[in-house]
Design an enzyme around this catalytic site. Structure first.
Site, PDB file in Angstrom:
ATOM      1  N   ALA A  27       0.882  -1.001   0.058  1.00 63.69           N
ATOM      2  CA  ALA A  27       0.068  -0.065   0.019  1.00 63.69           C
ATOM      3  C   ALA A  27       0.988   1.251   0.046  1.00 63.69           C
ATOM      4  O   ALA A  27       1.988   1.091   0.389  1.00 63.69           O
ATOM      5  CB  ALA A  27      -0.827  -0.112   1.354  1.00 63.69           C
ATOM      6  N   SER A  80      -1.198   8.003  -0.722  1.00 66.02           N
ATOM      7  CA  SER A  80      -1.220   8.786  -1.649  1.00 66.02           C
ATOM      8  C   SER A  80      -0.593  10.018  -1.584  1.00 66.02           C
ATOM      9  O   SER A  80      -0.103  10.701  -0.485  1.00 66.02           O
ATOM     10  CB  SER A  80      -2.731   9.173  -1.941  1.00 66.02           C
ATOM     11  OG  SER A  80      -3.440   7.738  -2.233  1.00 66.02           O
TER      12      SER A  80
HETATM   13  N1  SAH Z   1      -5.978   6.805   1.352  1.00 63.47           N
HETATM   14  C1  SAH Z   1      -4.673   5.856   1.568  1.00 63.47           C
HETATM   15  C2  SAH Z   1      -4.516   5.197   0.412  1.00 63.47           C
HETATM   16  C3  SAH Z   1      -3.733   3.864   0.635  1.00 63.47           C
HETATM   17  S1  SAH Z   1      -3.242   2.875  -0.770  1.00 63.47           S
HETATM   18  C4  SAH Z   1      -3.660   6.761   2.194  1.00 63.47           C
HETATM   19  O1  SAH Z   1      -3.493   7.518   1.403  1.00 63.47           O
HETATM   20  O2  SAH Z   1      -2.901   6.441   2.978  1.00 63.47           O
HETATM   21  C5  SAH Z   1      -5.054   1.849  -0.896  1.00 63.47           C
HETATM   22  C6  SAH Z   1      -5.415   0.975   0.096  1.00 63.47           C
HETATM   23  O3  SAH Z   1      -6.504   0.445  -0.421  1.00 63.47           O
HETATM   24  C7  SAH Z   1      -4.575   0.165   0.604  1.00 63.47           C
HETATM   25  O4  SAH Z   1      -4.252   0.492   2.047  1.00 63.47           O
HETATM   26  C8  SAH Z   1      -4.965  -1.236   0.639  1.00 63.47           C
HETATM   27  O5  SAH Z   1      -4.911  -2.053   1.571  1.00 63.47           O
HETATM   28  C9  SAH Z   1      -6.600  -0.806   0.470  1.00 63.47           C
HETATM   29  N2  SAH Z   1      -7.483  -1.883  -0.423  1.00 63.47           N
HETATM   30  C10 SAH Z   1      -7.278  -2.586  -1.422  1.00 63.47           C
HETATM   31  N3  SAH Z   1      -8.209  -3.385  -1.783  1.00 63.47           N
HETATM   32  C11 SAH Z   1      -9.173  -3.121  -0.917  1.00 63.47           C
HETATM   33  C12 SAH Z   1     -10.630  -3.535  -0.480  1.00 63.47           C
HETATM   34  N4  SAH Z   1     -10.976  -4.597  -1.341  1.00 63.47           N
HETATM   35  N5  SAH Z   1     -11.118  -2.963   0.563  1.00 63.47           N
HETATM   36  C13 SAH Z   1     -10.624  -2.283   1.264  1.00 63.47           C
HETATM   37  N6  SAH Z   1      -9.331  -1.823   1.226  1.00 63.47           N
HETATM   38  C14 SAH Z   1      -8.686  -2.195   0.175  1.00 63.47           C
END
Ligand code: SAH
Length: 223
Positions: A57, A60
């Site tokens: 992960a 962003s």
């Molecule tokens: N908004 C977060 C972005 C994290 S990256 C930030 O800026 O910190 C995207 C995230 O989506 C990851 O943490 C990953 O674990 C989560 N993710 C991916 N598929 C998912 C799903 N099906 N349900 C919930 N979370 C999910």
């Protein structure tokens, strides 16, 4: 627009995002000034680019967090209910909570337990973050965000922080009317941000915005 807004401090980063026109509204500026990105990004927190946070992960880039808040702002008011899908580091969940406190709720959902634990411990690095968790203004749930979180619906705003393979009707079903969904969608090997408005009469209006690169929404890892 990436890279240009980096700063040496949180304040400098946020002010550069404002100077460069990514942050347009003072409410977004104040909310981002109120959350130190250093509590959420393990390295180079004030660079305007994504950073790895483990478990494949990323947190962003600040310009993406800022433009998501700008886009959802009309639906982020004190008392609003918000769902942040793919909450990862918890940074945006905290910024969204700054925009709807003291009476609203933000649910952060991620399918990796270690990340919902990380998000909570990141929030606890500040007094303000700790209070938001203690008061129940922010809740983190471990689960499949593709299904939304019906228990908390309807939501004024839903943010999706990972790229969806399709338009998930289950998410627009969980929107209030009026309400807005901000979601990166993968199609034809490219990703674009879509903003989907549910109008007062329940009808939907979709707008395709700009190209992006997010990690995908996937099945939960099995180990
Ligand atoms: N908004 C977060 C972005 C994290 S990256 C930030 O800026 O910190 C995207 C995230 O989506 C990851 O943490 C990953 O674990 C989560 N993710 C991916 N598929 C998912 C799903 N099906 N349900 C919930 N979370 C999910």
């Amino acid at each position: 627009m990436a890279w240009r807004s980096s700063g040496a401090t949180n304040e400098e980063l946020v002010n550069n995002l404002h100077k460069n026109g990514v942050i347009k509204n003072d409410r977004v500026r104040q909310a981002m000034l109120g959350v130190d990105r250093d509590h959420y990004a393990p390295r180079r927190p004030y660079e305007d680019c994504p950073q790895p946070i483990g478990h494949k992960a990323t947190i962003s880039a600040p310009h993406m967090h800022a433009s998501a808040c700008e886009s959802l702002l009309g639906h982020l008011n004190p008392g609003s209910k918000v769902l942040d899908i793919g909450s990862g580091s918890g940074y945006l969940t905290h910024v969204l909570a700054e925009l709807i406190k003291p009476h609203g709720t933000v649910i952060g959902i991620d399918h990796i337990q270690a990340l919902t634990d990380l998000a909570k411990s990141n929030m606890c690095k500040s007094k303000e973050g700790t209070e938001l968790l203690d008061s129940g203004t922010v809740k983190f749930i471990t689960g499949d965000g593709r299904k939304g979180w019906p228990e908390g619906a309807p939501y004024d705003a839903i943010h999706v922080g990972a790229a969806a393979a399709e338009h998930h009707q289950v998410l627009t079903d969980q929107l209030r009317a009026p309400g807005r969904l901000f979601v990166p969608v993968e199609e034809d090997y490219a990703q674009h941000i879509y903003v989907i408005d549910k109008k007062e009469d329940g009808s939907l209006e979709r707008k395709k915005l700009y190209g992006v690169q997010y990690v995908p929404l996937t099945d939960a890892p099995t180990v």
